[in-house]
Design a protein around this motif. Structure first.
Motif, PDB file in Angstrom:
ATOM      1  N   UNK A 167       0.822  -1.312  -0.071  1.00 60.09           N
ATOM      2  CA  UNK A 167      -0.008  -0.046   0.074  1.00 60.09           C
ATOM      3  C   UNK A 167       0.807   1.261  -0.155  1.00 60.09           C
ATOM      4  N   UNK A 168       0.419   2.375  -0.726  1.00 65.90           N
ATOM      5  CA  UNK A 168       1.115   3.586  -0.683  1.00 65.90           C
ATOM      6  C   UNK A 168       0.317   4.959  -0.748  1.00 65.90           C
ATOM      7  N   UNK A 169       0.856   5.939  -0.071  1.00 67.70           N
ATOM      8  CA  UNK A 169      -0.024   7.241   0.025  1.00 67.70           C
ATOM      9  C   UNK A 169       0.068   7.839  -0.981  1.00 67.70           C
ATOM     10  N   UNK A 170       0.970   7.480  -1.962  1.00 66.87           N
ATOM     11  CA  UNK A 170       1.409   8.395  -3.092  1.00 66.87           C
ATOM     12  C   UNK A 170       0.131   8.242  -4.247  1.00 66.87           C
ATOM     13  N   UNK A 171      -0.176   9.455  -4.901  1.00 74.36           N
ATOM     14  CA  UNK A 171      -1.283   9.412  -6.061  1.00 74.36           C
ATOM     15  C   UNK A 171      -0.650  10.211  -7.052  1.00 74.36           C
TER      16      UNK A 171
END
Length: 357
Positions: free
Chosen positions: A5-9
């Motif tokens: 999972x990543x918070x990058x968008x």
């Protein structure tokens, strides 16, 4: 295993296209896949990894058995390290006035490399033995920086390409004067594709001593390499690379990208495509009354002259740069991911803006 999972968008519109620079393009999917393969586990740092070791074999397959690659972060770093390795502290470098090392590197060769650039005005970005002689003098004059290197760019900043015979003539002339030859190959793949010859044909085979090999403009995420072709021409490359802040600790991630480009034909596929798109663009532009193409379109660049206000309006629709704003000259670059629709849409927009005149 599930993807992490990543918070990058995604913060940009991937549908936005432009003709400003081949640096605007992303990384080629095959390069990204190679980076993923190199990730995971531990590898020795600072170039003692398996990927950098194998890169040497790949480089030698293109540039001969004596070639040695020194991966670096970027093109300016490659040029500064290469030129330092070829010169003494009192040395100077002869180059075209339009050369990237003179125009677009923020004074790095002078400030970081301690070099004097001796520039020559050229009509098409290309040096010749006769043009070199305008600066090739004064070796015994202690009041003048000593010419020790001739630096050429293949292809040039004006999109023109040296033939192998032209490079050979430069190398023979430079060597006869005791000078060495550096080739800035930020777009070396485009030159090889244009000439339809292997890269060795206009490098080690004709006398080039050191080249800066470009990966970023041809589909890499980041990373270039200094490729030493003549081992007798340089000294202390490893120390110079470190001192110039170009030694990557996790070098495997630079090396694997260059391997992905060079091990098979990705470098050539990308270059041929970008060159073909530039030819398509040039053909479309030639049909637009009032727009002048300034130089032969031999690689992936188109230089043109058109009314200044047309360029300003067009820039709001497609990003590109002025080359000489006072004259109205602009540069349009094509990339490995430029599509026919991109080109056709740009030409249509150009026609619309010209019609408003």
């Amino acid at each position: 295993m599930n993807p992490p999972k990543t918070d990058a968008r995604q913060r940009h519109d991937p549908e936005v296209r432009g003709f400003a620079s081949d640096n605007y393009a992303g990384a080629h999917p095959e390069v990204l896949a190679a980076l993923a393969l190199a990730n995971g586990g531990h590898q020795i740092a600072y170039g003692e990894d398996d990927y950098t070791d194998h890169l040497q074999q790949v480089i030698r397959s293109h540039f001969g058995a004596s070639a040695e690659a020194f991966p670096v972060f970027n093109g300016t770093g490659a040029n500064v390290v290469a030129l330092q390795a070829l010169t003494d502290r009192w040395g100077a470098v002869i180059c075209a006035e339009s050369a990237h090392i003179n125009v677009d590197e923020g004074g790095a060769p002078e400030r970081m490399g301690g070099l004097k650039l001796l520039t020559v005005s050229t009509p098409d970005g290309k040096l010749t033995p006769e043009l070199i002689d305008r600066q090739a003098w004064g070796w015994e004059d202690e009041h003048r920086a000593m010419p020790q290197v001739v630096s050429i760019t293949q292809n040039t900043e004006l999109g023109t390409v040296y033939t192998p015979d032209e490079v050979r003539a430069i190398c023979e002339h430079a060597h006869a004067h005791g000078m060495k030859v550096h080739l800035d190959g930020a777009r070396i793949a485009n030159a090889a594709a244009s000439l339809n010859v292997p890269m060795r044909t206009f490098t080690n085979a004709v006398g080039v001593d050191v080249l800066s090999f470009g990966g970023t403009k041809n589909g890499a995420l980041f990373g270039e390499a200094v490729v030493v072709l003549n081992q007798d021409a340089v000294s202390h490359m490893k120390h110079l690379r470190k001192m110039s802040m170009q030694l990557a600790s996790k070098m495997r991630f630079v090396s694997v990208q260059l391997e992905a480009l060079l091990a098979k034909d990705l470098w050539l596929r990308n270059a041929r495509h970008s060159n073909e798109m530039a030819q398509r663009l040039a053909e479309g532009v030639r049909a637009v009354h009032g727009v002048e193409i300034l130089h032969a379109v031999q690689a992936n660049a188109v230089f043109a002259r058109l009314p200044h206000d047309v360029s300003e309006r067009l820039q709001k629709r497609y990003r590109f740069y002025f080359w000489d704003e006072a004259a109205g000259d602009v540069r349009w670059m094509c990339s490995f991911d430029t599509t026919e629709d991109d080109v056709d849409g740009f030409v249509a927009a150009l026609k619309e803006e010209m019609a408003r005149q």
